[in-house]
Design a protein around this motif. Structure first.
Motif, PDB file in Angstrom:
ATOM      1  N   GLN A 113       2.368  -1.193 -10.846  1.00  0.00           N
ATOM      2  CA  GLN A 113       3.369  -1.384  -9.787  1.00  0.00           C
ATOM      3  C   GLN A 113       3.967  -2.785  -9.857  1.00  0.00           C
ATOM      4  O   GLN A 113       5.192  -2.948  -9.781  1.00  0.00           O
ATOM      5  N   LEU A 114       3.131  -3.781  -9.987  1.00  0.00           N
ATOM      6  CA  LEU A 114       3.607  -5.158 -10.064  1.00  0.00           C
ATOM      7  C   LEU A 114       4.479  -5.356 -11.301  1.00  0.00           C
ATOM      8  O   LEU A 114       5.546  -5.959 -11.228  1.00  0.00           O
ATOM      9  N   TRP A 115       4.039  -4.836 -12.435  1.00  0.00           N
ATOM     10  CA  TRP A 115       4.808  -4.959 -13.663  1.00  0.00           C
ATOM     11  C   TRP A 115       6.190  -4.342 -13.509  1.00  0.00           C
ATOM     12  O   TRP A 115       7.203  -4.949 -13.877  1.00  0.00           O
ATOM     13  N   LEU A 116       6.241  -3.113 -12.952  1.00  0.00           N
ATOM     14  CA  LEU A 116       7.525  -2.432 -12.805  1.00  0.00           C
ATOM     15  C   LEU A 116       8.429  -3.166 -11.814  1.00  0.00           C
ATOM     16  O   LEU A 116       9.629  -3.320 -12.059  1.00  0.00           O
ATOM     17  N   LYS A 117       7.856  -3.662 -10.733  1.00  0.00           N
ATOM     18  CA  LYS A 117       8.653  -4.436  -9.772  1.00  0.00           C
ATOM     19  C   LYS A 117       9.233  -5.682 -10.437  1.00  0.00           C
ATOM     20  O   LYS A 117      10.397  -6.031 -10.215  1.00  0.00           O
TER      21      LYS A 117
ATOM     22  N   ILE B 221      14.859  10.195 -12.331  1.00  0.00           N
ATOM     23  CA  ILE B 221      13.666  10.413 -11.505  1.00  0.00           C
ATOM     24  C   ILE B 221      14.085  10.205 -10.052  1.00  0.00           C
ATOM     25  O   ILE B 221      14.876   9.307  -9.764  1.00  0.00           O
ATOM     26  N   SER B 222      13.543  11.002  -9.149  1.00  0.00           N
ATOM     27  CA  SER B 222      13.922  10.859  -7.742  1.00  0.00           C
ATOM     28  C   SER B 222      13.492   9.497  -7.207  1.00  0.00           C
ATOM     29  O   SER B 222      12.493   8.923  -7.648  1.00  0.00           O
ATOM     30  N   GLN B 223      14.255   9.006  -6.244  1.00  0.00           N
ATOM     31  CA  GLN B 223      13.904   7.734  -5.598  1.00  0.00           C
ATOM     32  C   GLN B 223      12.547   7.850  -4.909  1.00  0.00           C
ATOM     33  O   GLN B 223      11.782   6.894  -4.889  1.00  0.00           O
ATOM     34  N   ALA B 224      12.259   9.024  -4.368  1.00  0.00           N
ATOM     35  CA  ALA B 224      10.971   9.233  -3.694  1.00  0.00           C
ATOM     36  C   ALA B 224       9.816   9.052  -4.675  1.00  0.00           C
ATOM     37  O   ALA B 224       8.811   8.414  -4.350  1.00  0.00           O
ATOM     38  N   ALA B 225       9.959   9.612  -5.881  1.00  0.00           N
ATOM     39  CA  ALA B 225       8.889   9.484  -6.887  1.00  0.00           C
ATOM     40  C   ALA B 225       8.696   8.019  -7.280  1.00  0.00           C
ATOM     41  O   ALA B 225       7.561   7.547  -7.396  1.00  0.00           O
ATOM     42  N   ILE B 226       9.798   7.308  -7.456  1.00  0.00           N
ATOM     43  CA  ILE B 226       9.701   5.891  -7.814  1.00  0.00           C
ATOM     44  C   ILE B 226       9.064   5.102  -6.681  1.00  0.00           C
ATOM     45  O   ILE B 226       8.167   4.284  -6.905  1.00  0.00           O
ATOM     46  N   SER B 227       9.477   5.366  -5.454  1.00  0.00           N
ATOM     47  CA  SER B 227       8.890   4.675  -4.295  1.00  0.00           C
ATOM     48  C   SER B 227       7.403   4.965  -4.173  1.00  0.00           C
ATOM     49  O   SER B 227       6.616   4.063  -3.863  1.00  0.00           O
ATOM     50  N   ASN B 228       7.019   6.217  -4.413  1.00  0.00           N
ATOM     51  CA  ASN B 228       5.596   6.588  -4.324  1.00  0.00           C
ATOM     52  C   ASN B 228       4.760   5.846  -5.361  1.00  0.00           C
ATOM     53  O   ASN B 228       3.638   5.410  -5.073  1.00  0.00           O
ATOM     54  N   VAL B 229       5.298   5.678  -6.565  1.00  0.00           N
ATOM     55  CA  VAL B 229       4.565   4.945  -7.606  1.00  0.00           C
ATOM     56  C   VAL B 229       4.530   3.460  -7.274  1.00  0.00           C
ATOM     57  O   VAL B 229       3.483   2.814  -7.370  1.00  0.00           O
ATOM     58  N   LEU B 230       5.670   2.910  -6.856  1.00  0.00           N
ATOM     59  CA  LEU B 230       5.719   1.476  -6.549  1.00  0.00           C
ATOM     60  C   LEU B 230       4.860   1.100  -5.347  1.00  0.00           C
ATOM     61  O   LEU B 230       4.358  -0.022  -5.274  1.00  0.00           O
TER      62      LEU B 230
ATOM     63  N   GLU C 271       1.101   5.011  -3.787  1.00  0.00           N
ATOM     64  CA  GLU C 271       0.720   6.314  -3.231  1.00  0.00           C
ATOM     65  C   GLU C 271       0.492   7.349  -4.322  1.00  0.00           C
ATOM     66  O   GLU C 271      -0.231   8.314  -4.113  1.00  0.00           O
ATOM     67  N   ARG C 272       1.120   7.149  -5.450  1.00  0.00           N
ATOM     68  CA  ARG C 272       1.020   8.097  -6.560  1.00  0.00           C
ATOM     69  C   ARG C 272       0.871   7.315  -7.855  1.00  0.00           C
ATOM     70  O   ARG C 272       1.501   6.283  -8.034  1.00  0.00           O
ATOM     71  N   ARG C 273       0.041   7.827  -8.752  1.00  0.00           N
ATOM     72  CA  ARG C 273      -0.107   7.197 -10.063  1.00  0.00           C
ATOM     73  C   ARG C 273       0.980   7.735 -10.985  1.00  0.00           C
ATOM     74  O   ARG C 273       1.324   8.908 -10.907  1.00  0.00           O
ATOM     75  N   PRO C 274       1.510   6.900 -11.870  1.00  0.00           N
ATOM     76  CA  PRO C 274       2.538   7.394 -12.785  1.00  0.00           C
ATOM     77  C   PRO C 274       1.937   8.323 -13.828  1.00  0.00           C
ATOM     78  O   PRO C 274       0.843   8.080 -14.329  1.00  0.00           O
TER      79      PRO C 274
ATOM     80  N   ILE D 145       0.819   2.140 -21.837  1.00  0.00           N
ATOM     81  CA  ILE D 145      -0.278   1.164 -21.807  1.00  0.00           C
ATOM     82  C   ILE D 145      -0.269   0.430 -20.472  1.00  0.00           C
ATOM     83  O   ILE D 145      -1.312   0.248 -19.838  1.00  0.00           O
ATOM     84  N   LYS D 146       0.914  -0.008 -20.029  1.00  0.00           N
ATOM     85  CA  LYS D 146       1.025  -0.710 -18.738  1.00  0.00           C
ATOM     86  C   LYS D 146       0.529   0.164 -17.590  1.00  0.00           C
ATOM     87  O   LYS D 146      -0.062  -0.327 -16.638  1.00  0.00           O
ATOM     88  N   ALA D 147       0.776   1.482 -17.694  1.00  0.00           N
ATOM     89  CA  ALA D 147       0.366   2.420 -16.642  1.00  0.00           C
ATOM     90  C   ALA D 147      -1.114   2.771 -16.730  1.00  0.00           C
ATOM     91  O   ALA D 147      -1.649   3.417 -15.830  1.00  0.00           O
ATOM     92  N   GLY D 148      -1.772   2.352 -17.808  1.00  0.00           N
ATOM     93  CA  GLY D 148      -3.194   2.653 -17.958  1.00  0.00           C
ATOM     94  C   GLY D 148      -3.454   4.041 -18.504  1.00  0.00           C
ATOM     95  O   GLY D 148      -4.590   4.506 -18.512  1.00  0.00           O
ATOM     96  N   ILE D 149      -2.413   4.721 -18.967  1.00  0.00           N
ATOM     97  CA  ILE D 149      -2.574   6.065 -19.529  1.00  0.00           C
ATOM     98  C   ILE D 149      -3.069   5.976 -20.960  1.00  0.00           C
ATOM     99  O   ILE D 149      -3.915   6.753 -21.387  1.00  0.00           O
TER     100      ILE D 149
END
Length: 106
Positions: free
Chosen positions: A3-7, A26-35, A38-41, A62-66
């Motif tokens: 989240q911090l990296w993407l911000k 991608i929907s704004q809701a999905a981006i907001s949920n990840v940022l 609330e939701r993992r990418p 890698i940044k997302a930990g996947i």
């Protein structure tokens, strides 16, 4: 922390969440949920974000930990650099090498 990296990426580019949403498809809701955490990418989210940011999907995963870096010595920045250099012509690669050598001696 993804989240911090993407911000920071958005801030660096001067992009809003809605701009990222449009560019990534991608929907704004999905981006907001990840940022908001609330939701993992997921993989699809990361690949679309990578395309929108013109970054390597491997770097974003890698940044997302996947994905884990392939070895302890791997650095996401080096992974991205390697991917970018592979996309260049041989002449452009030599120019990048000369520039890096210049920076190292500076």
């Amino acid at each position: 922390d993804f989240q911090l990296w993407l911000k920071e990426e958005l801030n660096h580019r001067g992009w809003s969440h809605s701009q990222l949403s449009r560019r990534a498809g991608i929907s704004q809701a999905a981006i907001s949920n990840v940022l908001s955490g609330e939701r993992r990418p997921g993989c699809d989210f990361c690949v679309k974000i990578a395309a929108a940011l013109d970054l390597s999907p491997v770097l974003v995963l890698i940044k997302a930990g996947i994905l884990s870096p392939q070895s302890p010595d791997d650095d996401p920045a080096l992974t991205e650099l390697s991917e970018l250099i592979r996309s260049l012509s041989p002449d452009q690669r030599l120019e990048v090498i000369r520039y890096i050598k210049f920076l190292r001696h500076k």
